[in-house]
Design an enzyme around this catalytic site. Sequence first.
Site, mmCIF file in Angstrom:
data_model
loop_
_atom_site.group_PDB
_atom_site.id
_atom_site.type_symbol
_atom_site.label_atom_id
_atom_site.label_comp_id
_atom_site.label_asym_id
_atom_site.label_seq_id
_atom_site.Cartn_x
_atom_site.Cartn_y
_atom_site.Cartn_z
ATOM 1 N N HIS A 131 0.825 -1.194 0.000
ATOM 2 C CA HIS A 131 0.000 0.000 0.000
ATOM 3 C C HIS A 131 0.865 1.253 0.000
ATOM 4 O O HIS A 131 1.725 1.426 0.857
ATOM 5 C CB HIS A 131 -0.935 -0.008 1.206
ATOM 6 C CG HIS A 131 -1.930 1.091 1.200
ATOM 7 N ND1 HIS A 131 -2.407 1.650 2.344
ATOM 8 C CD2 HIS A 131 -2.555 1.743 0.189
ATOM 9 C CE1 HIS A 131 -3.280 2.592 2.051
ATOM 10 N NE2 HIS A 131 -3.384 2.666 0.740
ATOM 11 N N ASP A 178 7.346 6.983 -21.077
ATOM 12 C CA ASP A 178 7.604 6.918 -22.509
ATOM 13 C C ASP A 178 9.072 6.558 -22.723
ATOM 14 O O ASP A 178 9.836 6.413 -21.767
ATOM 15 C CB ASP A 178 7.199 8.229 -23.192
ATOM 16 C CG ASP A 178 7.941 9.452 -22.666
ATOM 17 O OD1 ASP A 178 9.106 9.346 -22.209
ATOM 18 O OD2 ASP A 178 7.357 10.550 -22.709
ATOM 19 N N HIS A 190 5.893 18.307 -14.917
ATOM 20 C CA HIS A 190 6.711 17.199 -15.420
ATOM 21 C C HIS A 190 8.004 17.070 -14.610
ATOM 22 O O HIS A 190 8.445 15.960 -14.299
ATOM 23 C CB HIS A 190 7.021 17.420 -16.903
ATOM 24 C CG HIS A 190 7.777 16.309 -17.539
ATOM 25 N ND1 HIS A 190 7.281 15.033 -17.664
ATOM 26 C CD2 HIS A 190 9.015 16.282 -18.100
ATOM 27 C CE1 HIS A 190 8.163 14.271 -18.274
ATOM 28 N NE2 HIS A 190 9.234 15.006 -18.540
ATOM 29 N N TYR A 219 5.233 13.556 -23.136
ATOM 30 C CA TYR A 219 4.653 13.580 -21.790
ATOM 31 C C TYR A 219 3.699 12.415 -21.523
ATOM 32 O O TYR A 219 2.792 12.530 -20.701
ATOM 33 C CB TYR A 219 3.955 14.917 -21.508
ATOM 34 C CG TYR A 219 4.892 16.087 -21.631
ATOM 35 C CD1 TYR A 219 5.837 16.349 -20.644
ATOM 36 C CD2 TYR A 219 4.842 16.925 -22.740
ATOM 37 C CE1 TYR A 219 6.708 17.414 -20.760
ATOM 38 C CE2 TYR A 219 5.716 17.993 -22.867
ATOM 39 C CZ TYR A 219 6.651 18.230 -21.869
ATOM 40 O OH TYR A 219 7.530 19.285 -21.984
ATOM 41 N N ALA A 220 3.904 11.303 -22.183
ATOM 42 C CA ALA A 220 3.079 10.115 -21.960
ATOM 43 C C ALA A 220 3.700 9.289 -20.839
ATOM 44 O O ALA A 220 4.378 8.282 -21.070
ATOM 45 C CB ALA A 220 2.945 9.301 -23.247
ATOM 46 N N ASN A 221 3.477 9.758 -19.620
ATOM 47 C CA ASN A 221 4.025 9.122 -18.421
ATOM 48 C C ASN A 221 2.958 9.131 -17.337
ATOM 49 O O ASN A 221 2.141 10.045 -17.272
ATOM 50 C CB ASN A 221 5.242 9.903 -17.907
ATOM 51 C CG ASN A 221 6.270 10.163 -18.988
ATOM 52 O OD1 ASN A 221 6.890 9.256 -19.490
ATOM 53 N ND2 ASN A 221 6.430 11.424 -19.358
#
Length: 131
Positions: free
Chosen positions: A20, A28, A98, A120-122
């Site tokens: 947890h 990316d 970012h 920015y595909a994270n």
Amino acid sequence: MKKIGVLNSQLSAVIASMGHGDFIVIGDAGLPVPQGVECIDLALKSGVPGLLETAEAIASELKVERIIIAEETGKVSPHVEAALLQLFEGVEVEVMSHEALKERSKQAKAMVRTGEFTPYANVILVSGCLF
């Protein structure tokens, strides 16, 4: 041989070890991996595997209580943000810069590098608890 779910043994082991509040970063192809953070490199070629299919596979095995995305994702790649919000519908969403996301990545249990070439595909997935 494992029949279903995540077949990558390194990624499967990390998912199984998460508690947890632990988190895993799905990045990316260009997101830097902080020193000392385990890197699970799935990148094969441009776009393979993609961020969303990787997130979907991980989410099928991991209880996610919160996701963290960058402000820039919504501005530069709004389709990625929309798809993540749909995939993790009902899950708390935290938005940060970012640079802050990269800083937070230093505490990740692991970082999954995809072949995603979308800017920015994270996403950071924060593990929940089943009980």
